[in-house]
Design a protein around this motif. Structure first.
Motif, mmCIF file in Angstrom:
data_model
loop_
_atom_site.group_PDB
_atom_site.id
_atom_site.type_symbol
_atom_site.label_atom_id
_atom_site.label_comp_id
_atom_site.label_asym_id
_atom_site.label_seq_id
_atom_site.Cartn_x
_atom_site.Cartn_y
_atom_site.Cartn_z
ATOM 1 N N ASN A 21 -8.445 -1.022 -8.208
ATOM 2 C CA ASN A 21 -8.101 -1.171 -6.707
ATOM 3 C C ASN A 21 -7.679 -2.603 -6.490
ATOM 4 O OD1 ASN A 21 -10.476 -2.578 -7.276
ATOM 5 N ND2 ASN A 21 -11.738 -1.447 -5.636
ATOM 6 N N ARG A 22 -7.190 -3.365 -7.516
ATOM 7 C CA ARG A 22 -6.538 -4.805 -7.351
ATOM 8 C C ARG A 22 -7.616 -5.693 -6.792
ATOM 9 N NH1 ARG A 22 -1.104 -4.332 -8.611
ATOM 10 N NH2 ARG A 22 -1.396 -3.240 -10.632
ATOM 11 N N LEU A 62 -4.361 3.631 -10.106
ATOM 12 C CA LEU A 62 -3.855 2.733 -9.225
ATOM 13 C C LEU A 62 -3.752 2.887 -7.658
ATOM 14 C CD1 LEU A 62 -2.979 -0.270 -9.126
ATOM 15 C CD2 LEU A 62 -0.581 0.494 -9.505
ATOM 16 N N ARG A 63 -4.667 2.332 -6.850
ATOM 17 C CA ARG A 63 -4.808 2.145 -5.591
ATOM 18 C C ARG A 63 -5.403 1.293 -4.840
ATOM 19 N NH1 ARG A 63 -2.557 4.012 -0.809
ATOM 20 N NH2 ARG A 63 -1.297 5.719 -1.936
ATOM 21 N N PRO A 64 -4.766 0.209 -4.178
ATOM 22 C CA PRO A 64 -5.224 -0.793 -3.737
ATOM 23 C C PRO A 64 -6.647 -0.314 -2.919
ATOM 24 C CG PRO A 64 -2.920 -1.207 -3.844
ATOM 25 C CD PRO A 64 -3.225 0.249 -4.072
ATOM 26 N N CYS A 65 -7.743 -1.342 -2.784
ATOM 27 C CA CYS A 65 -8.598 -0.929 -1.927
ATOM 28 C C CYS A 65 -8.345 -0.847 -0.368
ATOM 29 C CB CYS A 65 -9.676 -2.241 -1.877
ATOM 30 S SG CYS A 65 -11.178 -2.261 -0.653
ATOM 31 N N ALA A 66 -8.782 0.174 0.268
ATOM 32 C CA ALA A 66 -8.390 0.601 1.645
ATOM 33 C C ALA A 66 -9.140 -0.442 2.547
ATOM 34 C CB ALA A 66 -8.948 2.067 1.972
ATOM 35 N N LEU A 67 -10.189 -1.054 2.370
ATOM 36 C CA LEU A 67 -10.753 -1.912 3.253
ATOM 37 C C LEU A 67 -9.987 -3.161 3.229
ATOM 38 C CD1 LEU A 67 -14.637 -2.345 2.767
ATOM 39 C CD2 LEU A 67 -13.609 -1.503 4.763
ATOM 40 N N GLN A 68 -9.546 -3.544 1.924
ATOM 41 C CA GLN A 68 -8.918 -4.936 1.838
ATOM 42 C C GLN A 68 -7.407 -4.748 2.405
ATOM 43 O OE1 GLN A 68 -8.116 -6.381 -1.934
ATOM 44 N NE2 GLN A 68 -8.549 -8.461 -1.117
ATOM 45 N N CYS A 77 -15.866 4.155 1.075
ATOM 46 C CA CYS A 77 -15.265 4.216 2.409
ATOM 47 C C CYS A 77 -14.160 5.068 2.792
ATOM 48 C CB CYS A 77 -14.589 2.555 2.330
ATOM 49 S SG CYS A 77 -15.647 1.305 2.229
ATOM 50 N N PRO A 78 -14.002 5.308 4.210
ATOM 51 C CA PRO A 78 -12.744 6.315 4.447
ATOM 52 C C PRO A 78 -11.381 5.495 3.697
ATOM 53 C CG PRO A 78 -14.248 5.783 6.237
ATOM 54 C CD PRO A 78 -14.639 4.924 5.237
ATOM 55 N N GLY A 79 -10.689 6.385 3.084
ATOM 56 C CA GLY A 79 -9.251 6.096 2.529
ATOM 57 C C GLY A 79 -9.497 5.388 1.126
ATOM 58 N N CYS A 80 -10.823 5.518 0.493
ATOM 59 C CA CYS A 80 -10.888 4.541 -0.680
ATOM 60 C C CYS A 80 -10.299 5.640 -1.909
ATOM 61 C CB CYS A 80 -12.309 4.795 -1.148
ATOM 62 S SG CYS A 80 -12.769 4.123 -3.003
ATOM 63 N N GLY A 81 -9.410 4.956 -2.708
ATOM 64 C CA GLY A 81 -8.719 5.831 -3.790
ATOM 65 C C GLY A 81 -9.684 6.719 -4.479
ATOM 66 N N HIS A 82 -10.933 5.969 -4.862
ATOM 67 C CA HIS A 82 -11.726 6.540 -5.800
ATOM 68 C C HIS A 82 -12.090 7.830 -5.518
ATOM 69 C CE1 HIS A 82 -12.045 2.309 -7.317
ATOM 70 N NE2 HIS A 82 -13.006 2.164 -6.715
ATOM 71 N N ARG A 83 -12.216 8.237 -4.210
ATOM 72 C CA ARG A 83 -12.501 9.580 -3.773
ATOM 73 C C ARG A 83 -11.762 10.473 -4.370
ATOM 74 N NH1 ARG A 83 -13.416 8.482 1.106
ATOM 75 N NH2 ARG A 83 -15.453 8.558 1.182
ATOM 76 N N GLY A 84 -10.382 10.584 -4.336
ATOM 77 C CA GLY A 84 -9.271 11.462 -4.721
ATOM 78 C C GLY A 84 -9.724 11.568 -6.463
ATOM 79 N N MET A 85 -9.984 10.415 -7.011
ATOM 80 C CA MET A 85 -10.164 10.542 -8.630
ATOM 81 C C MET A 85 -11.594 11.434 -8.941
ATOM 82 S SD MET A 85 -10.974 6.859 -10.542
ATOM 83 C CE MET A 85 -12.525 6.589 -9.986
#
Lengths: 235, 586
Positions: free
Chosen positions: B449-450, B519-525, B353-361
């Motif tokens: 992503n908690r 650590l980066r909480p899910c952007a969708l949530q 998703c846009p804003g997903c922390g996994h993307r940077g990783m």
């Protein structure tokens, strides 16, 4: 040994003499005489196509709810999980006297509702010459297009694919209409408004079902979106 | 009154109506909503267990203790819970136990399409398969009665199209919880419940005898029924496939199996003797077909229908027509021709998703060129282009053990193990212990992503809330790995790619086993959205660096890249990768 189980799925009749002769009396407790469908039985099939996250599941629940209110047997099928992460999604909704399969059969859908142009174009195999395609003219380019590795087809190309069998194709700028009401994500409800003019059911029924299925604080907005779609008349 | 319900909702409702009061599960598509809906009923206890084996033990324990119980799982979850299933079949129970298990033919959201009907035969446990939501509700009651009458767990098999299809369900007029008294007292009986070899040997004959008695039950149970029609063709089918076949063969005679194991041999013989030709239609394995052949009955099946993939009315019609069982109309025959029209359309696979922390990783991992031994979750999408940053995914928790194997094989690759927070609690703790215990050097990245993202944001031991939204202890991953004995543990925000990169290189250079928590909480949530940045078309050199992030709001225009503000989450990763400084935060 197992008691209290009442079977009431389909019309169950007492064994008559002829079926006793046919099957014998032993070992068969449950013979159910089905009323065989003939091809003229009324049914309306809907296929909704969109991108995961666009709200096809809410729209299919609304459509199913309206079918129930109109007295139909109703089934839906959809996919959750991985498919929801921005991928291609399709939902099936079926209204009929008696619906068996939750999946619409190819070549037999009455309506194809596209939440996004390219997604509508993927399902011509479900159409026939009586089918109506009602599609949002909004585009969400898939990753390969964004990367410049594939080309997003033109509206004419998509219309060509969808019209090959003689189906009627109707376009609606639903995302922008919904956006003008405050939230482009309500495009699906705008499409349902336009669809309601085609399939019937009074506006009250649709508005009531929307009220039942949408979170309370969004009800008014979604009802407006429905009416915005219903006000669209195709030439 | 009738209500539209998915099969998942309906089995939860049926379980509740029939007195089930304890439920346990781990989320897994397409089964997740079974426990989510069960949890909403008054007076029940429902939990997300860390994994399916724990869920199974909890439900078995509740049934031993005399309260009817429900465990739900996706097909591969039953692999995890299989050890527990097998002992429960030997011990039997005290109150009824339903195992609601959902297969995923066609792999809409799974790593395989195993046919879990095989578990019924393997574990010697009765299995029911509902064909719609009304049956899902009713069969829950029957399953509990069978469970208690025969002293066995009962599996209710679903597939994606029964779990996630909605149909009308007759609602009980009395919505109040049915009376369900004190638990049936547990009788201490080691010969029944303590499976040491001497006692287990006594239980095996009980299991074999039970299956024989279940065959007798299946012969006359209304779960299996003959639907009379034309006697030229007799079709044996179950579940959603029965529904498809009913439309394709409106005039045939059907044997509709609601109990898919054990099979009613006499009933099948009787059925076969009354029709000219018997055809078995079943998705995936020839489970019925092989057993019916062993009965010496002539039947067709997999010579007509495939063993691979999901069925549909369309597929059944085409296969049946090719085999000469039916004729297709012109419209039906023509529908297939349209496939070629769509072959050239650009595909749309699921993406982060846009804003997903996994993307940077993943961007950092790709740039570093490391081998990523991955796992099951949203982050599995890192395999897709343009990220192309996952090189292995097998099953829940496999990442770390496989990485340790690479380590011990003295690979020349620079590698990491990568798994999510929920997956770590599911099956990551044992292998991370293994790495430390056996002197490994693996670096494990826990993408935290908690939430349990892919299945739709379920709580897990690291979120601080239970399934029924009670506040509880939050198991802290960092403290957990430190207490296991890991010394080299770092936490990094995957949005901060430079810092992530520095930490990654430091860990890879070290010979010490280590953990990085991304650590980066899910952007969708989180539903937080910052103002989208804009790209200055004058400064944009159209180099494509930002597009390599695989972020859907970034759109290639004629000679520059544009950001779609409706889709953009404002995470700012694209600002970091732009070499021309053309992307500006507003």
């Amino acid at each position: 040994m197992v008691a209290g189980f009442v079977y009431k799925f389909v019309l169950q009749k007492q064994l008559n003499n002829s079926s006793q002769r046919l099957f014998g009396k032993n070992n068969i407790l449950s013979i159910i005489l089905m009323e065989v469908e003939d091809d003229s039985v009324r049914k309306i099939d809907f296929l909704m196509a969109g991108v995961g996250g666009q709200g096809t599941i809410l729209a299919s629940n609304i459509l199913a709810g309206v079918g129930m209110e109109l007295g139909y047997d109703v089934k839906t099928a959809e996919v959750h999980g991985m498919a929801q992460r921005g991928g291609t999604v399709e939902s099936h909704v079926r209204w009929g006297e008696k619906v068996f399969s939750p999946l619409v059969e190819q070549g037999k859908t009455d309506y194809l509702i596209g939440f996004e142009m390219l997604e509508a174009a993927r399902w011509p195999m479900y159409l026939n010459k009586e089918s109506v395609v009602l599609s949002n003219s909004y585009r969400i380019p898939p990753p390969s297009v964004n990367l410049g590795k594939a080309t997003y087809p033109t509206q004419d190309e998509i219309e060509g694919i969808l019209k090959r069998k003689g189906s009627k194709v109707l376009w609606l700028d639903a995302t922008n209409l919904a956006g003008s009401l405050g939230n482009p994500a309500m495009a699906g409800v705008v499409l349902l408004g336009a669809l309601s003019n085609l399939v019937g059911g009074t506006g009250e029924i649709w508005l009531e079902v929307i009220k039942r299925l949408v979170p309370e604080k969004f009800v008014e907005m979604n009802q407006k979106a429905y009416l915005e779609g219903k006000a669209v008349h195709f030439s | 009154m009738k209500k539209l319900m998915t099969g998942n909702e309906a089995v939860a409702y049926g379980a509740y109506l029939n007195g089930v009061r304890v439920g346990a599960a781990y989320p897994g598509t397409p089964s997740t909503q079974i426990m989510e809906h069960f949890a909403l009923y008054p007076g029940v206890f429902a939990e997300w267990a860390p994994n399916e084996k724990v869920a199974m033990d909890v439900a078995i324990g509740a049934a031993y203790a005399g309260t009817r119980a429900l465990v739900s799982t996706k097909h591969v979850g039953l692999n995890v819970a299989a050890d527990s299933l097998f002992y429960a079949v030997y011990t039997g129970l005290n109150a009824g136990l339903i195992i609601a298990c959902a297969d995923d033919p066609g792999m809409h959201s799974s790593q395989n399409e195993q046919d879990n009907r095989n578990y019924a035969k393997f574990a010697k446990v009765p299995m029911l398969e509902p064909a719609d939501s009304e049956e899902a509700k009713q069969f829950a009651g029957v399953a509990l009665e069978i469970s208690e009458s025969f002293d066995t767990p009962v599996i209710m098999r679903f597939v994606t199209r029964t779990s996630h299809s909605s149909s009308l369900v007759e609602m009980s007029p009395d919505e109040a919880p049915p009376p369900y008294g004190e638990p049936i007292p547990f009788k201490r009986d080691p010969q029944k419940y303590t499976m040491v070899p001497a006692y287990a040997r006594l239980r095996h004959p009980v299991v074999e005898d039970r299956i024989k008695r279940l065959v007798q039950y299946a012969e006359t149970s209304p779960l299996n029924r003959i639907e009379s029609g034309d006697d030229t063709l007799g079709i044996i089918a179950a579940g959603s496939v029965y529904q498809y076949a009913r439309e394709v063969f409106p005039h045939a005679t059907f044997l509709k199996l609601g109990m898919v194991y054990p099979l009613p041999e006499k009933l099948i013989r009787e059925f076969a003797s009354r029709v000219h030709e018997v055809v078995v239609i079943e998705e995936l394995d020839p489970f019925f077909e092989e057993q019916i052949r062993c009965m010496g009955i002539k039947v067709r099946g997999k010579d007509i229908f495939p063993m691979i993939g999901e069925f549909s009315p369309t597929l059944i019609r085409r296969c049946a027509a090719a085999a000469g069982l039916i004729q297709m109309t012109e419209d039906e025959a023509e529908a297939a021709a349209y496939l070629s029209d769509t072959a050239a359309l650009p595909v749309r696979p699921p993406i982060l998703c846009p804003g997903c922390g996994h993307r940077g990783m993943f961007n950092v991992l790709r740039e570093a060129g490391v081998l990523v031994l991955g796992d099951i979750g949203c982050y599995t999408l890192g395999v897709a282009p343009p990220l192309n940053a996952m090189h292995f995914t097998g099953c829940m928790g496999a990442s770390i053990g496989v990485a340790h194997g690479f380590d011990k094989a003295k690979t020349n690759e620079r590698f990491v193990a990568l798994l999510g927070d929920s997956t770590f609690f599911h099956a990551g703790i044992h292998p991370i212990i293994d790495v430390l215990y056996n002197l490994g050097t693996t670096t494990t990245i826990i993408a935290d992503n908690r939430t349990t993202g892919m299945t739709g944001h379920q709580h897990h031991p690291g979120t601080g809330f239970t399934l029924q939204m009670q506040q509880t202890a939050r198991i802290d991953i960092i403290n957990l790995v430190r207490s296991i004995g890991y010394k080299k543990v770092d936490v990094v925000d995957p949005y901060l790619m430079d810092e992530f990169s520095r930490i990654l290189e430091d860990h890879l250079a070290s010979q010490e086993p280590s953990v990085i928590v991304a650590l980066r909480p899910c952007a969708l949530q989180m539903k937080e959205k910052k103002t989208p940045p804009q790209i200055d078309p004058e400064l944009c050199s159209n180099c494509g660096s930002c597009l390599d992030l695989g972020c859907s709001p970034l759109v290639q225009e004629e000679d520059y890249v544009r950001i779609d503000p409706v889709l953009c989450n404002g995470c700012g990763l694209c600002i970091q990768v732009c070499p021309s400084e053309a992307i500006k935060q507003q």
